[in-house]
Design a protein around this motif. Structure first.
Motif, PDB file in Angstrom:
ATOM      1  N   ALA A  29      49.522  35.328  26.332  1.00  0.00           N
ATOM      2  CA  ALA A  29      50.820  34.601  26.966  1.00  0.00           C
ATOM      3  C   ALA A  29      51.857  35.437  27.284  1.00  0.00           C
ATOM      4  CB  ALA A  29      51.225  33.377  26.102  1.00  0.00           C
ATOM      5  N   TRP A  30      52.033  35.830  28.601  1.00  0.00           N
ATOM      6  CA  TRP A  30      53.285  36.774  28.969  1.00  0.00           C
ATOM      7  C   TRP A  30      54.486  36.117  29.546  1.00  0.00           C
ATOM      8  CZ3 TRP A  30      52.321  41.980  27.915  1.00  0.00           C
ATOM      9  CH2 TRP A  30      50.851  42.288  27.987  1.00  0.00           C
ATOM     10  N   PRO A  31      55.609  36.683  29.044  1.00  0.00           N
ATOM     11  CA  PRO A  31      56.747  36.226  29.670  1.00  0.00           C
ATOM     12  C   PRO A  31      56.643  36.253  31.355  1.00  0.00           C
ATOM     13  CG  PRO A  31      57.460  37.957  28.186  1.00  0.00           C
ATOM     14  CD  PRO A  31      56.054  37.927  28.300  1.00  0.00           C
ATOM     15  N   ALA A  32      57.370  35.139  31.971  1.00  0.00           N
ATOM     16  CA  ALA A  32      57.102  34.987  33.301  1.00  0.00           C
ATOM     17  C   ALA A  32      57.572  35.977  34.252  1.00  0.00           C
ATOM     18  CB  ALA A  32      58.295  33.542  33.740  1.00  0.00           C
ATOM     19  N   ASP A  33      58.472  36.897  33.588  1.00  0.00           N
ATOM     20  CA  ASP A  33      58.746  37.865  34.548  1.00  0.00           C
ATOM     21  C   ASP A  33      58.052  39.275  34.308  1.00  0.00           C
ATOM     22  OD1 ASP A  33      59.949  38.466  32.186  1.00  0.00           O
ATOM     23  OD2 ASP A  33      62.089  39.326  33.273  1.00  0.00           O
ATOM     24  N   MET A  34      56.930  39.323  33.488  1.00  0.00           N
ATOM     25  CA  MET A  34      56.275  40.564  32.941  1.00  0.00           C
ATOM     26  C   MET A  34      55.256  41.057  34.011  1.00  0.00           C
ATOM     27  SD  MET A  34      55.830  42.642  30.628  1.00  0.00           S
ATOM     28  CE  MET A  34      56.810  41.434  29.420  1.00  0.00           C
ATOM     29  N   THR A  35      55.116  42.512  34.170  1.00  0.00           N
ATOM     30  CA  THR A  35      54.183  42.999  35.238  1.00  0.00           C
ATOM     31  C   THR A  35      53.268  43.983  34.194  1.00  0.00           C
ATOM     32  OG1 THR A  35      55.806  43.191  36.992  1.00  0.00           O
ATOM     33  CG2 THR A  35      53.734  44.520  37.117  1.00  0.00           C
ATOM     34  N   VAL A  36      52.078  43.802  34.260  1.00  0.00           N
ATOM     35  CA  VAL A  36      51.004  44.606  33.515  1.00  0.00           C
ATOM     36  C   VAL A  36      50.351  45.368  34.515  1.00  0.00           C
ATOM     37  CG1 VAL A  36      49.120  44.453  31.997  1.00  0.00           C
ATOM     38  CG2 VAL A  36      50.790  42.693  31.821  1.00  0.00           C
ATOM     39  N   PHE A  37      50.573  46.969  34.260  1.00  0.00           N
ATOM     40  CA  PHE A  37      49.955  47.668  34.888  1.00  0.00           C
ATOM     41  C   PHE A  37      48.668  48.123  34.033  1.00  0.00           C
ATOM     42  CE2 PHE A  37      54.139  47.899  36.490  1.00  0.00           C
ATOM     43  CZ  PHE A  37      54.041  47.923  37.965  1.00  0.00           C
ATOM     44  N   GLU A  38      47.172  48.287  34.814  1.00  0.00           N
ATOM     45  CA  GLU A  38      46.280  48.679  34.203  1.00  0.00           C
ATOM     46  C   GLU A  38      45.648  50.032  34.917  1.00  0.00           C
ATOM     47  OE1 GLU A  38      43.193  45.658  33.795  1.00  0.00           O
ATOM     48  OE2 GLU A  38      44.087  44.912  31.933  1.00  0.00           O
ATOM     49  N   ILE A  39      45.741  51.117  34.136  1.00  0.00           N
ATOM     50  CA  ILE A  39      45.201  52.385  34.628  1.00  0.00           C
ATOM     51  C   ILE A  39      43.896  52.643  33.928  1.00  0.00           C
ATOM     52  CG2 ILE A  39      45.835  54.761  34.993  1.00  0.00           C
ATOM     53  CD1 ILE A  39      48.908  53.770  34.431  1.00  0.00           C
ATOM     54  N   ASP A  40      43.013  52.871  34.949  1.00  0.00           N
ATOM     55  CA  ASP A  40      41.671  53.402  34.620  1.00  0.00           C
ATOM     56  C   ASP A  40      41.049  53.787  35.837  1.00  0.00           C
ATOM     57  OD1 ASP A  40      39.230  54.143  33.137  1.00  0.00           O
ATOM     58  OD2 ASP A  40      39.873  52.397  31.756  1.00  0.00           O
ATOM     59  N   GLN A  41      39.640  54.372  35.601  1.00  0.00           N
ATOM     60  CA  GLN A  41      38.841  54.999  36.399  1.00  0.00           C
ATOM     61  C   GLN A  41      38.559  53.877  37.636  1.00  0.00           C
ATOM     62  OE1 GLN A  41      35.809  57.883  35.592  1.00  0.00           O
ATOM     63  NE2 GLN A  41      36.997  58.316  33.816  1.00  0.00           N
ATOM     64  N   PRO A  42      38.163  54.083  38.756  1.00  0.00           N
ATOM     65  CA  PRO A  42      37.888  53.044  40.038  1.00  0.00           C
ATOM     66  C   PRO A  42      36.746  52.153  39.521  1.00  0.00           C
ATOM     67  CG  PRO A  42      38.553  55.093  40.951  1.00  0.00           C
ATOM     68  CD  PRO A  42      38.696  55.403  39.421  1.00  0.00           C
ATOM     69  N   GLN A  43      35.766  52.762  38.919  1.00  0.00           N
ATOM     70  CA  GLN A  43      34.511  52.157  38.671  1.00  0.00           C
ATOM     71  C   GLN A  43      34.701  51.054  37.444  1.00  0.00           C
ATOM     72  OE1 GLN A  43      35.131  55.379  38.688  1.00  0.00           O
ATOM     73  NE2 GLN A  43      32.942  56.617  39.234  1.00  0.00           N
ATOM     74  N   VAL A  44      35.697  51.551  36.517  1.00  0.00           N
ATOM     75  CA  VAL A  44      35.927  50.449  35.544  1.00  0.00           C
ATOM     76  C   VAL A  44      36.775  49.396  35.947  1.00  0.00           C
ATOM     77  CG1 VAL A  44      37.178  50.270  33.173  1.00  0.00           C
ATOM     78  CG2 VAL A  44      35.933  52.337  33.881  1.00  0.00           C
ATOM     79  N   ILE A  45      37.635  49.718  36.686  1.00  0.00           N
ATOM     80  CA  ILE A  45      38.776  48.539  37.156  1.00  0.00           C
ATOM     81  C   ILE A  45      37.705  47.647  38.096  1.00  0.00           C
ATOM     82  CG2 ILE A  45      40.603  48.335  38.846  1.00  0.00           C
ATOM     83  CD1 ILE A  45      41.444  49.411  36.383  1.00  0.00           C
ATOM     84  N   GLY A  46      37.010  48.287  38.925  1.00  0.00           N
ATOM     85  CA  GLY A  46      36.276  47.473  39.705  1.00  0.00           C
ATOM     86  C   GLY A  46      35.367  46.523  39.169  1.00  0.00           C
ATOM     87  N   PHE A  47      34.441  47.089  38.039  1.00  0.00           N
ATOM     88  CA  PHE A  47      33.542  46.189  37.292  1.00  0.00           C
ATOM     89  C   PHE A  47      34.316  45.045  36.567  1.00  0.00           C
ATOM     90  CE2 PHE A  47      31.582  45.494  33.000  1.00  0.00           C
ATOM     91  CZ  PHE A  47      30.373  44.880  33.618  1.00  0.00           C
ATOM     92  N   LYS A  48      35.579  45.464  35.777  1.00  0.00           N
ATOM     93  CA  LYS A  48      36.347  44.584  35.033  1.00  0.00           C
ATOM     94  C   LYS A  48      36.734  43.221  35.840  1.00  0.00           C
ATOM     95  CE  LYS A  48      40.067  45.604  33.078  1.00  0.00           C
ATOM     96  NZ  LYS A  48      40.993  45.983  31.944  1.00  0.00           N
ATOM     97  N   THR A  49      37.407  43.924  37.224  1.00  0.00           N
ATOM     98  CA  THR A  49      38.063  42.857  38.068  1.00  0.00           C
ATOM     99  C   THR A  49      36.798  41.913  38.457  1.00  0.00           C
ATOM    100  OG1 THR A  49      39.603  44.365  38.698  1.00  0.00           O
ATOM    101  CG2 THR A  49      39.431  42.524  39.961  1.00  0.00           C
ATOM    102  N   ALA A  50      35.568  42.298  39.051  1.00  0.00           N
ATOM    103  CA  ALA A  50      34.647  41.544  39.475  1.00  0.00           C
ATOM    104  C   ALA A  50      34.213  40.427  38.435  1.00  0.00           C
ATOM    105  CB  ALA A  50      33.689  42.302  40.296  1.00  0.00           C
ATOM    106  N   THR A  51      33.931  41.239  37.393  1.00  0.00           N
ATOM    107  CA  THR A  51      33.162  40.330  36.241  1.00  0.00           C
ATOM    108  C   THR A  51      34.294  39.332  35.648  1.00  0.00           C
ATOM    109  OG1 THR A  51      32.117  42.427  35.275  1.00  0.00           O
ATOM    110  CG2 THR A  51      32.402  40.531  34.121  1.00  0.00           C
ATOM    111  N   LEU A  52      35.505  39.586  35.491  1.00  0.00           N
ATOM    112  CA  LEU A  52      36.343  38.641  35.163  1.00  0.00           C
ATOM    113  C   LEU A  52      36.607  37.374  36.341  1.00  0.00           C
ATOM    114  CD1 LEU A  52      39.025  40.535  33.393  1.00  0.00           C
ATOM    115  CD2 LEU A  52      37.423  38.860  32.290  1.00  0.00           C
ATOM    116  N   ALA A  53      36.491  37.882  37.552  1.00  0.00           N
ATOM    117  CA  ALA A  53      36.831  36.843  38.655  1.00  0.00           C
ATOM    118  C   ALA A  53      35.493  36.092  38.784  1.00  0.00           C
ATOM    119  CB  ALA A  53      37.011  37.772  40.016  1.00  0.00           C
ATOM    120  N   GLY A  54      34.409  36.605  38.362  1.00  0.00           N
ATOM    121  CA  GLY A  54      32.984  35.793  38.516  1.00  0.00           C
ATOM    122  C   GLY A  54      32.889  34.690  37.242  1.00  0.00           C
ATOM    123  N   LEU A  55      33.766  35.045  36.282  1.00  0.00           N
ATOM    124  CA  LEU A  55      33.930  34.178  35.199  1.00  0.00           C
ATOM    125  C   LEU A  55      35.137  33.002  35.439  1.00  0.00           C
ATOM    126  CD1 LEU A  55      33.560  36.448  32.306  1.00  0.00           C
ATOM    127  CD2 LEU A  55      31.832  34.816  33.048  1.00  0.00           C
TER     128      LEU A  55
END
Length: 198
Positions: A13-39
């Motif tokens: 539960a993040w504060p309303a004005d919070m920005t989270v930056f996730e830095i990782d290799q493109p394949q990792v970001i792509g896999f995680k983003t697609a998997t969580l969106a699919g769920l």
């Protein structure tokens, strides 16, 4: 930093004005983003992914996604340093420092005196771990993931950069929170002396 499959941006539960930056290799970001969106999962903060290898110009990529270096930042670098050569560890801490406004914090862990460990024993443990994972179809050479050699103490290096550091050994953190000690065997690298956070 090297966010991997961590899902803090989705599960906390993040504060309303919070920005989270996730830095990782493109394949990792792509896999995680697609998997969580699919769920059907959605971030609980303003999530901005930075798909870049930490060996490349990640500060430039981070700034390009809207990172505001004038605001205090909470950095998290968990389980990362052992996968970087010693000079790259220093460069990462230099870059974090250059991007950090007053009031910023850095949470990380480090294994003190790692270079003094019995290298042959560590290599043999990694060889056994590799063999176990290969039995399950995971073809990866674990010994090739980390970097040997003497490296700067994270806390001392950060203090030279102007940070105030406070480290607590993992064994103490567990005891302070009423948790059992990590069992130590001949088949595992001791985590009891890992120091966290800075």
């Amino acid at each position: 930093m090297a966010s991997g499959l961590d899902a803090r941006a989705y599960r906390l539960a993040w504060p309303a004005d919070m920005t989270v930056f996730e830095i990782d290799q493109p394949q990792v970001i792509g896999f995680k983003t697609a998997t969580l969106a699919g769920l059907g999962a959605a971030p609980t903060a303003d999530l901005r992914t930075v798909a870049v290898d930490l060996r490349h110009d990640w500060p430039k990529a981070l700034l390009h996604t809207g990172f505001d270096r004038s605001r205090p930042t909470a950095w998290i670098a968990e389980g990362l340093f052992g996968y970087l050569p010693p000079a790259a560890q220093d460069r990462l801490l230099d870059n974090i420092t250059a991007l950090s406004a007053d009031g910023s914090r850095l949470g990380c862990e480090a294994v003190p005196d790692m270079w003094q460990l019995d290298v042959d024993k560590a290599r043999e443990m990694m060889r056994r771990a590799t063999a176990k994972w290969r039995e399950h179809g995971f073809d990866l050479e674990f010994a090739g993931l980390g970097y040997e050699g003497e490296r700067n103490d994270v806390g001392g290096y950060l203090e030279c950069l102007g940070w105030r550091s406070a480290g607590t050994r993992m064994s103490q953190l567990l005891a302070d929170n009423g948790l059992a000690a990590i069992p130590q065997t001949n088949d595992s690298v001791s985590m009891a002396d890992t120091i966290s956070p800075y």
